[in-house]
Structure formats: structure tokens, C-alpha cells
Design an enzyme around this catalytic site. Structure first.
Site, PDB file in Angstrom:
ATOM      1  N   CYS A 103     -82.937  59.891 -41.291  1.00 43.15           N
ATOM      2  CA  CYS A 103     -81.644  60.314 -40.766  1.00 43.15           C
ATOM      3  C   CYS A 103     -80.664  60.123 -41.906  1.00 43.15           C
ATOM      4  O   CYS A 103     -80.289  58.993 -42.213  1.00 43.15           O
ATOM      5  CB  CYS A 103     -81.217  59.483 -39.553  1.00 43.15           C
ATOM      6  SG  CYS A 103     -79.578  59.970 -38.972  1.00 43.15           S
ATOM      7  N   CYS A 106     -77.208  58.548 -40.573  1.00 36.45           N
ATOM      8  CA  CYS A 106     -77.110  57.157 -40.110  1.00 36.45           C
ATOM      9  C   CYS A 106     -78.502  56.553 -39.918  1.00 36.45           C
ATOM     10  O   CYS A 106     -79.126  56.129 -40.891  1.00 36.45           O
ATOM     11  CB  CYS A 106     -76.269  57.058 -38.856  1.00 36.45           C
ATOM     12  SG  CYS A 106     -76.638  58.260 -37.575  1.00 36.45           S
ATOM     13  N   SER A 107     -79.032  56.562 -38.697  1.00 39.67           N
ATOM     14  CA  SER A 107     -80.247  55.773 -38.466  1.00 39.67           C
ATOM     15  C   SER A 107     -81.052  56.278 -37.275  1.00 39.67           C
ATOM     16  O   SER A 107     -81.788  55.513 -36.674  1.00 39.67           O
ATOM     17  CB  SER A 107     -79.837  54.326 -38.205  1.00 39.67           C
ATOM     18  OG  SER A 107     -78.959  54.295 -37.089  1.00 39.67           O
ATOM     19  N   CYS A 108     -80.927  57.562 -36.915  1.00 40.90           N
ATOM     20  CA  CYS A 108     -81.541  58.048 -35.677  1.00 40.90           C
ATOM     21  C   CYS A 108     -83.067  57.999 -35.702  1.00 40.90           C
ATOM     22  O   CYS A 108     -83.696  58.422 -36.665  1.00 40.90           O
ATOM     23  CB  CYS A 108     -81.109  59.479 -35.416  1.00 40.90           C
ATOM     24  SG  CYS A 108     -79.325  59.668 -35.299  1.00 40.90           S
TER      25      CYS A 108
HETATM   26 FE    FE Z   1     -78.739  58.739 -37.259  1.00 36.77          FE
END
Ligand code: FE
Length: 206
Positions: A103, A106-108
Site C-alpha cells: 500500500c 499507507c498500510s492497507c
Molecule cells: Fe493503506
């Protein structure tokens, strides 16, 4: 894993605490919310779920077809649904193709089948470099792919969450689904490792 990943982990933890404190100061976190959500995360969102999906796909061609055409429906058959799993797409690996998830924003991750993102997945280092120099980053993380193996990097988003469907390792023809599932880790589901191959050891326990 080099020091850049490690530094990013520390700063992410510091940022998280600062954010939590700021929200609490303004009374924006309902009583018990963080604790309850943490419990759901730890109990319901587990890469062992994704591992069961993969093992089923390895032994059942019809399920495999469903997983590749409608990942959300295939995961729902096990009850793996819910927040951050509304639209799941499975990416099929072959011996000549390695899919990798990132991602970049961010951090998905697909929480119901992958669990929460590992700290290294959230690092600026991984998010930028795996796109530009994926082969080098995978090698640093313990997956040294021959040049003839194509690497495809998939940028996840708020809407679409990916899981990697690895290819079944040879020599596992008579294994049970449970044994097969034990080969599939969070790293395998993200695509930075292959089942049966040596996986990297995170410095920080996830
Ligand atoms: Fe994310």
C-alpha cells in the site's frame, strides 16, 4: 532486513502513541473502543484465515476458480468477511510469476484474511522501494528470485484488498488441507515469501 526498516518501525510506534494521546485529550476515543477493537483484531483477523483459503484452493479446483473470479465470495464461504475485507482480489502466483502487495499510501491489507499489516509493511522504505526495485527488496527480505521470474507489484487501496494465492509446492501431493495451510504465512499472503521456501524473520514480533 536493513536498518532503514527498523528505524521506520520505531517512528511508526511513536507516531501512533502521539495520535492516540491527541485523540484522547480531545475526548474523541469512546470508552473501551481501542481495547475492544484490539480484541477483535487479535481474535478474528488472522493470517491463518488466509492460509485456510489458500489450502482449500490448492485441493479444490472449483473453489480455486471462485477465489480467482470472486475473492470476496470465496473468503465469505469461510466467514472471513467484514471491515477492510469488503472487496478481496486473489492474485495467482505461478513458478514464473510472483505477485507482491504494497500500500504505497499507507498500510492497507485485507484484514479478515491477512490480519493487520506488519510494521515493515507500513515503513516508508518498503512502500517506496518495493515499487522501484522490487527484486532487490525481495532479496533483502529473504526471497531471492531467479531473473526469469516476473515480479508484479500491486498497489492496494481503501476499496480493493489483495491476497496472494501462492502455487502449491511440489512434494505436497498427499498432504491434508491442514498441513498445507501450515505452509502459508502472512509473508506468503503478501508475496514477499514463497511457501516452503525460507522466510525472513521479522525483528519485531507481529
Ligand atoms: Fe493503506
Amino acid at each position: 532486513m536493513n536498518d532503514h526498516y527498523h528505524h521506520a518501525q520505531a517512528s511508526a510506534a511513536v507516531r501512533a502513541v502521539a495520535l492516540k494521546n491527541a485523540l484522547e485529550e480531545r475526548a474523541l476515543v469512546p470508552e473501551g473502543y481501542v481495547e475492544k477493537f484490539t480484541e477483535i483484531m487479535q481474535n478474528d483477523f488472522d493470517p491463518a484465515n488466509g492460509a485456510r483459503v489458500v489450502a482449500r484452493a490448492w485441493v479444490d479446483p472449483h473453489y480455486r476458480e471462485l477465489l480467482l473470479s470472486d475473492g470476496t465470495a470465496a473468503c465469505a464461504q469461510f466467514g472471513y468477511t467484514g471491515v477492510q475485507g469488503e472487496y478481496i482480489v486473489a492474485l495467482e502466483n505461478t513458478p514464473a510469476l510472483q505477485n507482491v502487495i504494497v500500500c504505497t499510501l499507507c498500510s492497507c491489507t485485507a484484514w479478515p484474511v491477512l490480519g493487520l499489516p506488519p510494521d515493515w509493511y507500513k515503513s516508508f522504505e518498503y512502500r517506496s522501494r518495493v515499487v522501484r526495485e522490487s527484486r532487490t527488496v525481495l532479496r533483502e527480505m529473504g526471497l531471492d528470485l531467479p531473473d526469469e521470474v516476473e515480479i508484479r507489484v500491486w498497489d492496494t487501496s481503501a476499496e480493493t484488498r489483495y491476497m496472494v494465492l501462492p502455487f502449491r509446492p511440489s512434494g505436497t501431493e498427499d498432504w491434508t488441507e491442514e498441513q498445507l495451510a501450515a505452509l502459508v504465512t502472512k509473508d506468503v499472503l503478501i508475496g514477499i515469501a514463497r511457501p516452503g521456501a525460507p522466510t525472513h524473520q521479522p525483528r519485531v514480533k507481529q
